[in-house]
Motif scaffolding. Structure first.
Motif, PDB file in Angstrom:
ATOM      1  N   LEU A  23     109.075  52.124  16.407  1.00  0.00           N
ATOM      2  CA  LEU A  23     108.321  51.202  15.563  1.00  0.00           C
ATOM      3  C   LEU A  23     107.354  50.376  16.406  1.00  0.00           C
ATOM      4  N   VAL A  24     107.755  49.995  17.605  1.00  0.00           N
ATOM      5  CA  VAL A  24     106.837  49.301  18.509  1.00  0.00           C
ATOM      6  C   VAL A  24     105.663  50.212  18.839  1.00  0.00           C
ATOM      7  N   ARG A  25     105.957  51.502  19.026  1.00  0.00           N
ATOM      8  CA  ARG A  25     104.881  52.449  19.324  1.00  0.00           C
ATOM      9  C   ARG A  25     103.834  52.488  18.216  1.00  0.00           C
ATOM     10  N   ALA A  26     104.248  52.222  16.977  1.00  0.00           N
ATOM     11  CA  ALA A  26     103.299  52.240  15.874  1.00  0.00           C
ATOM     12  C   ALA A  26     102.188  51.223  16.071  1.00  0.00           C
ATOM     13  N   PHE A  27     102.519  50.093  16.687  1.00  0.00           N
ATOM     14  CA  PHE A  27     101.486  49.096  16.972  1.00  0.00           C
ATOM     15  C   PHE A  27     100.491  49.627  18.000  1.00  0.00           C
ATOM     16  N   PHE A  51     100.390  57.971  29.080  1.00  0.00           N
ATOM     17  CA  PHE A  51     101.702  58.310  28.525  1.00  0.00           C
ATOM     18  C   PHE A  51     102.801  57.466  29.169  1.00  0.00           C
ATOM     19  N   ALA A  52     102.718  57.264  30.474  1.00  0.00           N
ATOM     20  CA  ALA A  52     103.717  56.458  31.168  1.00  0.00           C
ATOM     21  C   ALA A  52     103.654  55.011  30.703  1.00  0.00           C
ATOM     22  N   TYR A  53     102.448  54.495  30.503  1.00  0.00           N
ATOM     23  CA  TYR A  53     102.298  53.119  30.017  1.00  0.00           C
ATOM     24  C   TYR A  53     102.970  52.952  28.657  1.00  0.00           C
ATOM     25  N   VAL A  54     102.696  53.876  27.739  1.00  0.00           N
ATOM     26  CA  VAL A  54     103.254  53.762  26.392  1.00  0.00           C
ATOM     27  C   VAL A  54     104.779  53.832  26.432  1.00  0.00           C
ATOM     28  N   ALA A  55     105.308  54.751  27.216  1.00  0.00           N
ATOM     29  CA  ALA A  55     106.763  54.880  27.314  1.00  0.00           C
ATOM     30  C   ALA A  55     107.393  53.588  27.816  1.00  0.00           C
ATOM     31  N   GLU A  56     106.762  52.941  28.778  1.00  0.00           N
ATOM     32  CA  GLU A  56     107.292  51.682  29.310  1.00  0.00           C
ATOM     33  C   GLU A  56     107.115  50.534  28.330  1.00  0.00           C
ATOM     34  N   GLN A  57     105.955  50.477  27.663  1.00  0.00           N
ATOM     35  CA  GLN A  57     105.681  49.359  26.774  1.00  0.00           C
ATOM     36  C   GLN A  57     106.583  49.364  25.549  1.00  0.00           C
ATOM     37  N   MET A  58     107.123  50.513  25.177  1.00  0.00           N
ATOM     38  CA  MET A  58     108.029  50.597  24.036  1.00  0.00           C
ATOM     39  C   MET A  58     109.409  50.031  24.355  1.00  0.00           C
ATOM     40  N   ARG A  59     109.732  49.879  25.625  1.00  0.00           N
ATOM     41  CA  ARG A  59     111.072  49.443  26.033  1.00  0.00           C
ATOM     42  C   ARG A  59     111.273  47.958  25.736  1.00  0.00           C
ATOM     43  N   GLU A  60     112.478  47.614  25.332  1.00  0.00           N
ATOM     44  CA  GLU A  60     112.761  46.246  24.907  1.00  0.00           C
ATOM     45  C   GLU A  60     112.471  45.228  25.996  1.00  0.00           C
ATOM     46  N   GLU A  61     112.788  45.550  27.253  1.00  0.00           N
ATOM     47  CA  GLU A  61     112.613  44.580  28.327  1.00  0.00           C
ATOM     48  C   GLU A  61     111.146  44.265  28.603  1.00  0.00           C
ATOM     49  N   LYS A  97     106.579  62.699  19.877  1.00  0.00           N
ATOM     50  CA  LYS A  97     107.670  62.651  18.912  1.00  0.00           C
ATOM     51  C   LYS A  97     107.180  62.026  17.604  1.00  0.00           C
ATOM     52  N   PRO A  98     107.493  62.631  16.456  1.00  0.00           N
ATOM     53  CA  PRO A  98     106.997  62.105  15.181  1.00  0.00           C
ATOM     54  C   PRO A  98     107.431  60.671  14.920  1.00  0.00           C
ATOM     55  N   SER A  99     106.588  59.949  14.209  1.00  0.00           N
ATOM     56  CA  SER A  99     106.856  58.565  13.848  1.00  0.00           C
ATOM     57  C   SER A  99     108.023  58.474  12.864  1.00  0.00           C
ATOM     58  N   VAL A 100     108.859  57.446  13.029  1.00  0.00           N
ATOM     59  CA  VAL A 100     109.992  57.238  12.123  1.00  0.00           C
ATOM     60  C   VAL A 100     109.584  56.426  10.902  1.00  0.00           C
ATOM     61  N   ILE A 101     108.318  56.020  10.827  1.00  0.00           N
ATOM     62  CA  ILE A 101     107.859  55.277   9.665  1.00  0.00           C
ATOM     63  C   ILE A 101     106.796  56.070   8.900  1.00  0.00           C
ATOM     64  N   LEU A 102     105.845  56.664   9.620  1.00  0.00           N
ATOM     65  CA  LEU A 102     104.758  57.392   8.969  1.00  0.00           C
ATOM     66  C   LEU A 102     105.141  58.826   8.667  1.00  0.00           C
ATOM     67  N   GLU A 103     105.882  59.452   9.561  1.00  0.00           N
ATOM     68  CA  GLU A 103     106.207  60.873   9.431  1.00  0.00           C
ATOM     69  C   GLU A 103     107.687  61.053   9.128  1.00  0.00           C
ATOM     70  N   ALA A 104     108.143  60.326   8.136  1.00  0.00           N
ATOM     71  CA  ALA A 104     109.544  60.399   7.716  1.00  0.00           C
ATOM     72  C   ALA A 104     109.635  60.085   6.235  1.00  0.00           C
ATOM     73  N   ASP A 105     110.610  60.661   5.591  1.00  0.00           N
ATOM     74  CA  ASP A 105     110.912  60.374   4.186  1.00  0.00           C
ATOM     75  C   ASP A 105     112.294  59.732   4.105  1.00  0.00           C
ATOM     76  N   PRO A 106     112.639  59.139   2.940  1.00  0.00           N
ATOM     77  CA  PRO A 106     114.012  58.671   2.776  1.00  0.00           C
ATOM     78  C   PRO A 106     114.997  59.805   2.997  1.00  0.00           C
ATOM     79  N   PRO A 107     116.173  59.534   3.595  1.00  0.00           N
ATOM     80  CA  PRO A 107     116.694  58.210   3.939  1.00  0.00           C
ATOM     81  C   PRO A 107     116.264  57.685   5.310  1.00  0.00           C
ATOM     82  N   VAL A 108     115.692  58.529   6.179  1.00  0.00           N
ATOM     83  CA  VAL A 108     115.292  58.069   7.513  1.00  0.00           C
ATOM     84  C   VAL A 108     114.253  56.953   7.414  1.00  0.00           C
ATOM     85  N   HIS A 109     113.326  57.107   6.507  1.00  0.00           N
ATOM     86  CA  HIS A 109     112.221  56.165   6.362  1.00  0.00           C
ATOM     87  C   HIS A 109     112.668  54.788   5.905  1.00  0.00           C
ATOM     88  N   THR A 110     113.680  54.728   5.046  1.00  0.00           N
ATOM     89  CA  THR A 110     114.004  53.501   4.310  1.00  0.00           C
ATOM     90  C   THR A 110     114.384  52.317   5.197  1.00  0.00           C
TER      91      THR A 110
END
Length: 400
Positions: A232-236, A194-204, A82-95
């Protein structure tokens, strides 16, 4: 260079083995080919001139990030994730997402980390100097960011070996779907990444008191959605480690090859930041970034069609003699303000101050403890479509 149908043509494969083996020659070829050139092999535009790159960066309404910043048009084609909401987005989504991430990574936040970063760098360098011989790329340029950034982001210690394969796939996927991409994809599919990344992005799964926790706090405050917080966590995970690792490594290589510059850094540790900035200008770890034309437009006197990819070759622009005096010289006394390795404009790298802090910590630790660094083997370059750097720099050091 040829010219067909009024399009200036550059018949080159910027992602081929020859290009990877001769990056400086490729950069020069792209920059000198003209303001904007068409690469028929991939059906993309290239530019490696400073003024043209800046024009593209500064006008997101003409040159969009929302179609993907790699070669894939993520709106018209199926992206690998899924595209990044910070790198692969323009305003207003990016802002709003950019605003939250900029606050989380503010200079005030980083000042709180500075002491811990320097202590960790000192600890690592002390241990390496005691060994005498080690791999500067693997044991320091990689090991340090791999430790401190995931800690700061709030990623759990378990599963961190998945970080680099995922990031490697991310940067290979920005280029062509070649053998490098296929090999990187197989690695992550075979080992559960892929499973690790999906889990690591979760708030808990985010550790308290971290960047990740602050991002989710912004979601609870209604500033961004919970889904975007996870992205945004995925960006890290996907974009924050490799570029810093390779930027530090290439800066160290430049210093090893120029003992006079190393001596200047040892004499004045405050040159650590300029040494890294000049390293990024001299050898950009992420040498290319893409945009897509929103409609037909003119750029550098060349007519571009709508919905066409243009790749900005940052490594070429960073040595543009129209911008830089003596551009092929690495000089830590230079003020390389305005290099393009972090981008510029509304999509300029939001984590650039973290990278600077990491690199400065490492360079200060080394410069205060090491009189001279000697290569004891042949450095080995990474093979990644979208990145440059070293995965091995075998060295021996003389303690100060």
């Amino acid at each position: 260079m040829q010219q067909i149908d009024d399009r200036p043509i550059l018949d080159v494969d910027p992602f081929g083995q020859q290009a990877r083996d001769n990056p400086d020659a490729l950069d020069r070829q792209i920059r000198e080919a003209g303001p904007v050139v068409w690469v028929p092999k991939y059906g993309i535009w290239l530019t490696g001139q400073d003024s043209i790159v800046r024009e593209v960066f500064s006008d997101w309404r003409r040159f969009s990030s929302a179609f993907g910043t790699g070669m894939t048009n993520v709106v018209r084609e199926e992206p690998w994730r899924k595209p990044s909401v910070i790198l692969e987005a323009d305003p207003p989504v990016h802002t709003p997402n950019r605003k939250v991430l900029a606050r989380v990574l503010s200079p005030a936040a980083l000042r709180k980390l500075a002491v811990g970063f320097q202590q960790e760098a000192d600890r690592m360098v002390d241990a390496l100097v005691a060994r005498g011989r080690f791999d500067l790329a693997a044991d320091l340029a990689f090991a340090f960011p791999f430790k401190v950034l995931p800690d700061a982001a709030g990623l759990r210690p378990e599963g961190r070996p998945h970080l680099m394969p995922y990031s490697t796939l991310n940067f290979n996927a920005m280029g062509p779907r070649n053998d490098l991409y296929e090999a990187a994809r197989k690695v992550v599919e075979d080992n559960g990444t892929f499973a690790y990344v999906a889990e690591q992005m979760r708030e808990e799964n985010i550790l308290p008191g971290s960047f990740g926790a602050e991002i989710y706090a912004a979601a609870h405050n209604g500033e961004i959605s919970h889904e975007d917080a996870g992205m945004l966590v995925r960006a890290f995970i996907s974009a924050g480690i490799d570029t810093t690792v390779f930027g530090i490594g290439m800066t160290l290589m430049a210093l090893i090859e120029r003992p006079d510059q190393w001596d200047m850094l040892r004499a004045d540790p405050d040159l650590a930041r300029p040494a890294f900035e000049e390293g990024l200008r001299f050898q950009a770890p992420s040498p290319v970034i893409g945009r897509t034309t929103v409609a037909a437009t003119q750029l550098g006197g060349v007519a571009l069609g709508g919905d066409e990819k243009i790749l900005m070759w940052l490594a070429a622009a960073n040595r543009d003699p129209a911008r830089w005096a003596d551009p092929d010289t690495y000089d830590i006394t230079r003020r390389p303000v305005g290099h393009l390795s972090f981008g510029t404009g509304i999509h300029g790298c939001v984590g650039q101050m973290v990278a600077r802090l990491e690199a400065e910590s490492v360079l200060r630790a080394l410069a205060s403890r090491v009189r001279r660094i000697h290569l004891v083997g042949t450095p080995e370059r990474v093979q990644i479509n979208w990145l440059r750097g070293y995965h091995s720099i075998p060295v021996e050091v003389e303690a100060a």
